[in-house]
Design a protein around this motif. Structure first.
Motif, PDB file in Angstrom:
ATOM      1  N   GLN A 132       0.834  -1.213   0.000  1.00 10.15           N
ATOM      2  CA  GLN A 132       0.000   0.000   0.000  1.00 10.15           C
ATOM      3  C   GLN A 132       0.869   1.263   0.000  1.00 10.15           C
ATOM      4  OE1 GLN A 132      -2.663  -0.442   3.344  1.00 10.15           O
ATOM      5  NE2 GLN A 132      -4.230  -1.455   2.108  1.00 10.15           N
ATOM      6  N   SER A 133       1.949   1.242   0.767  1.00 12.51           N
ATOM      7  CA  SER A 133       2.830   2.415   0.860  1.00 12.51           C
ATOM      8  C   SER A 133       3.515   2.667  -0.477  1.00 12.51           C
ATOM      9  CB  SER A 133       3.869   2.214   1.965  1.00 12.51           C
ATOM     10  OG  SER A 133       3.228   1.987   3.205  1.00 12.51           O
ATOM     11  N   LEU A 134       3.987   1.600  -1.106  1.00 15.14           N
ATOM     12  CA  LEU A 134       4.639   1.749  -2.413  1.00 15.14           C
ATOM     13  C   LEU A 134       3.635   2.181  -3.480  1.00 15.14           C
ATOM     14  CD1 LEU A 134       7.024  -1.340  -2.251  1.00 15.14           C
ATOM     15  CD2 LEU A 134       7.740   1.059  -2.373  1.00 15.14           C
ATOM     16  N   ARG A 135       2.407   1.712  -3.370  1.00 20.93           N
ATOM     17  CA  ARG A 135       1.360   2.150  -4.317  1.00 20.93           C
ATOM     18  C   ARG A 135       1.078   3.647  -4.138  1.00 20.93           C
ATOM     19  NH1 ARG A 135      -1.186  -1.480  -7.424  1.00 20.93           N
ATOM     20  NH2 ARG A 135      -1.176  -3.687  -6.815  1.00 20.93           N
ATOM     21  N   LYS A 136       0.915   4.076  -2.899  1.00 20.73           N
ATOM     22  CA  LYS A 136       0.642   5.496  -2.637  1.00 20.73           C
ATOM     23  C   LYS A 136       1.791   6.375  -3.118  1.00 20.73           C
ATOM     24  CE  LYS A 136      -2.348   4.876   1.425  1.00 20.73           C
ATOM     25  NZ  LYS A 136      -2.325   4.863   2.906  1.00 20.73           N
ATOM     26  N   ALA A 137       2.996   5.843  -3.076  1.00 22.26           N
ATOM     27  CA  ALA A 137       4.162   6.599  -3.523  1.00 22.26           C
ATOM     28  C   ALA A 137       4.404   6.443  -5.024  1.00 22.26           C
ATOM     29  CB  ALA A 137       5.403   6.162  -2.745  1.00 22.26           C
ATOM     30  N   GLY A 138       3.497   5.757  -5.714  1.00 23.73           N
ATOM     31  CA  GLY A 138       3.600   5.620  -7.167  1.00 23.73           C
ATOM     32  C   GLY A 138       4.784   4.789  -7.617  1.00 23.73           C
ATOM     33  N   LEU A 139       5.201   3.829  -6.787  1.00 19.83           N
ATOM     34  CA  LEU A 139       6.415   3.072  -7.075  1.00 19.83           C
ATOM     35  C   LEU A 139       6.167   1.571  -7.239  1.00 19.83           C
ATOM     36  CD1 LEU A 139       9.488   3.581  -7.384  1.00 19.83           C
ATOM     37  CD2 LEU A 139       9.708   3.240  -4.919  1.00 19.83           C
ATOM     38  N   TRP A 140       5.017   1.091  -6.803  1.00 19.68           N
ATOM     39  CA  TRP A 140       4.759  -0.348  -6.749  1.00 19.68           C
ATOM     40  C   TRP A 140       4.989  -1.054  -8.091  1.00 19.68           C
ATOM     41  CZ3 TRP A 140       4.512  -4.356  -3.702  1.00 19.68           C
ATOM     42  CH2 TRP A 140       3.856  -5.518  -4.120  1.00 19.68           C
ATOM     43  N   ASP A 141       4.421  -0.527  -9.151  1.00 25.49           N
ATOM     44  CA  ASP A 141       4.517  -1.203 -10.450  1.00 25.49           C
ATOM     45  C   ASP A 141       5.963  -1.295 -10.943  1.00 25.49           C
ATOM     46  OD1 ASP A 141       1.817  -1.672 -10.558  1.00 25.49           O
ATOM     47  OD2 ASP A 141       1.362   0.124 -11.746  1.00 25.49           O
ATOM     48  N   LYS A 191       7.326  13.476 -11.647  1.00 29.29           N
ATOM     49  CA  LYS A 191       6.665  12.343 -10.965  1.00 29.29           C
ATOM     50  C   LYS A 191       6.417  12.658  -9.495  1.00 29.29           C
ATOM     51  CE  LYS A 191       7.651   8.413 -13.883  1.00 29.29           C
ATOM     52  NZ  LYS A 191       8.267   7.087 -14.035  1.00 29.29           N
ATOM     53  N   ILE A 192       7.391  13.303  -8.860  1.00 29.81           N
ATOM     54  CA  ILE A 192       7.214  13.673  -7.445  1.00 29.81           C
ATOM     55  C   ILE A 192       6.100  14.709  -7.317  1.00 29.81           C
ATOM     56  CG2 ILE A 192       8.292  14.723  -5.416  1.00 29.81           C
ATOM     57  CD1 ILE A 192       9.515  12.035  -5.898  1.00 29.81           C
ATOM     58  N   GLU A 193       6.057  15.671  -8.226  1.00 28.41           N
ATOM     59  CA  GLU A 193       5.004  16.699  -8.187  1.00 28.41           C
ATOM     60  C   GLU A 193       3.626  16.075  -8.389  1.00 28.41           C
ATOM     61  OE1 GLU A 193       5.892  19.889 -10.872  1.00 28.41           O
ATOM     62  OE2 GLU A 193       7.694  20.490  -9.778  1.00 28.41           O
ATOM     63  N   GLU A 194       3.553  15.117  -9.311  1.00 23.96           N
ATOM     64  CA  GLU A 194       2.284  14.409  -9.545  1.00 23.96           C
ATOM     65  C   GLU A 194       1.872  13.665  -8.278  1.00 23.96           C
ATOM     66  OE1 GLU A 194       1.119  10.825 -12.498  1.00 23.96           O
ATOM     67  OE2 GLU A 194       2.478  12.329 -13.342  1.00 23.96           O
ATOM     68  N   LEU A 195       2.858  13.068  -7.626  1.00 19.06           N
ATOM     69  CA  LEU A 195       2.612  12.331  -6.391  1.00 19.06           C
ATOM     70  C   LEU A 195       2.082  13.258  -5.294  1.00 19.06           C
ATOM     71  CD1 LEU A 195       2.851   9.830  -4.617  1.00 19.06           C
ATOM     72  CD2 LEU A 195       5.294  10.283  -4.417  1.00 19.06           C
ATOM     73  N   ILE A 196       2.659  14.459  -5.199  1.00 15.26           N
ATOM     74  CA  ILE A 196       2.191  15.424  -4.191  1.00 15.26           C
ATOM     75  C   ILE A 196       0.712  15.749  -4.427  1.00 15.26           C
ATOM     76  CG2 ILE A 196       2.450  17.813  -3.373  1.00 15.26           C
ATOM     77  CD1 ILE A 196       5.502  17.470  -3.926  1.00 15.26           C
ATOM     78  N   HIS A 197       0.340  15.924  -5.693  1.00  9.46           N
ATOM     79  CA  HIS A 197      -1.081  16.165  -6.019  1.00  9.46           C
ATOM     80  C   HIS A 197      -1.948  15.010  -5.526  1.00  9.46           C
ATOM     81  CE1 HIS A 197      -0.972  19.883  -8.256  1.00  9.46           C
ATOM     82  NE2 HIS A 197       0.016  19.450  -9.017  1.00  9.46           N
ATOM     83  N   GLU A 198      -1.472  13.785  -5.746  1.00  6.51           N
ATOM     84  CA  GLU A 198      -2.267  12.608  -5.365  1.00  6.51           C
ATOM     85  C   GLU A 198      -2.377  12.451  -3.848  1.00  6.51           C
ATOM     86  OE1 GLU A 198      -0.435   9.377  -7.444  1.00  6.51           O
ATOM     87  OE2 GLU A 198      -0.947  10.221  -9.404  1.00  6.51           O
TER      88      GLU A 198
END
Length: 257
Positions: A132-141, A191-198
């Motif tokens: 879940q943490s890796l998914r929220k951070a956009g890194l899981w895939d 990618k980090i900026e997109e993550l901040i939005h999410e």
């Protein structure tokens, strides 16, 4: 000055920070809420990172540092003697300028905090937290098939997202980001900026940035610091298009800094 609201997650009132006799922050009051990403901008050495570090007591690690004033999290004084600093730093996570993954596997980087805080009772629970943490951070895939690889083997942008996953894993309420993109290339930065939005709305987020365009892109509230003072704080769109203070205008238009 922006009005303080009851929805605030963290409040700072009349906060000053000293390193020995030197005053680095002078009488700053500001609120941080869940709905808005707050950006701290200003020239180098203006106190924005120092002030960020007061929000989870990172300045405690500096022997000469002294903090005056009051900072609360959900109305609770974080500098009270009864405050558990380890718990505070779980609730108010920090992502640093340079990605700093532990020299452990990707899995263990994320599992480290939950293990210390006893958030998982078995391996299956931990697996869920890590995913879940890796998914929220956009890194899981990108890493799901190599969780046993070292976190330090990832690219710089991936390492920073791993550090964000590590911060998220202990279920924080606030995430502090100290120039999280300054060591990254433009693609990783995007990618980090997109993550901040999410992540906005799930966590109260504060970002220190030298990059004014980045502040304009990712934040809804902006605080402009200069020489240890909070010069202006308000809606990002207002700060960038119609600042009330001449010093803010000069900085935004590139006259100094």
């Amino acid at each position: 000055m922006e009005q303080m609201t009851e929805k605030s997650k963290m409040t700072a009132r009349n906060v000053s920070v000293f390193y020995g006799d030197k005053r680095a922050i002078d009488n700053v009051s500001i609120d941080v809420d869940m709905e808005n990403v707050t950006a701290f901008i200003g020239p180098s050495g203006c106190g924005k990172s120092t002030f960020l570090r007061t929000l989870n007591r990172m300045n405690d690690t500096v022997a000469s540092a002294r903090v005056e004033g009051e900072i609360t999290l959900d109305g609770e004084d974080i500098y009270a003697s009864s405050m558990d600093v380890v718990q505070l730093r779980a609730r108010v996570g920090m992502v640093f300028q340079k990605p700093n993954p532990f020299p452990k596997s990707i899995y263990e980087n994320v599992a480290y905090g939950p293990r210390i805080h006893g958030l998982a009772s078995n391996k299956a629970d931990m697996d869920v937290i890590v995913e879940q943490s890796l998914r929220k951070a956009g890194l899981w895939d990108e890493v799901k098939d190599r969780l046993s690889d070292s976190g330090t083997a990832l690219s710089g942008g991936q390492q920073q997202r791993l550090c964000i996953a590590r911060a998220i894993a202990v279920d924080p309420e606030v995430i502090l980001m100290d120039e999280p993109c300054s060591a990254l290339d433009p693609i990783a930065t995007a990618k980090i900026e997109e993550l901040i939005h999410e992540l906005r709305g799930r966590y109260a987020i504060v970002i220190v940035t030298h990059n004014m365009q980045q502040a304009a892109r990712v934040s809804q509230r902006t605080a402009f610091f200069h020489l240890g003072n909070l010069v202006e704080y308000g809606e990002t769109s207002e700060i960038f298009t119609n600042p009330r203070q001449e010093r803010t205008k000069d900085y935004i238009t590139g006259r100094y800094g």
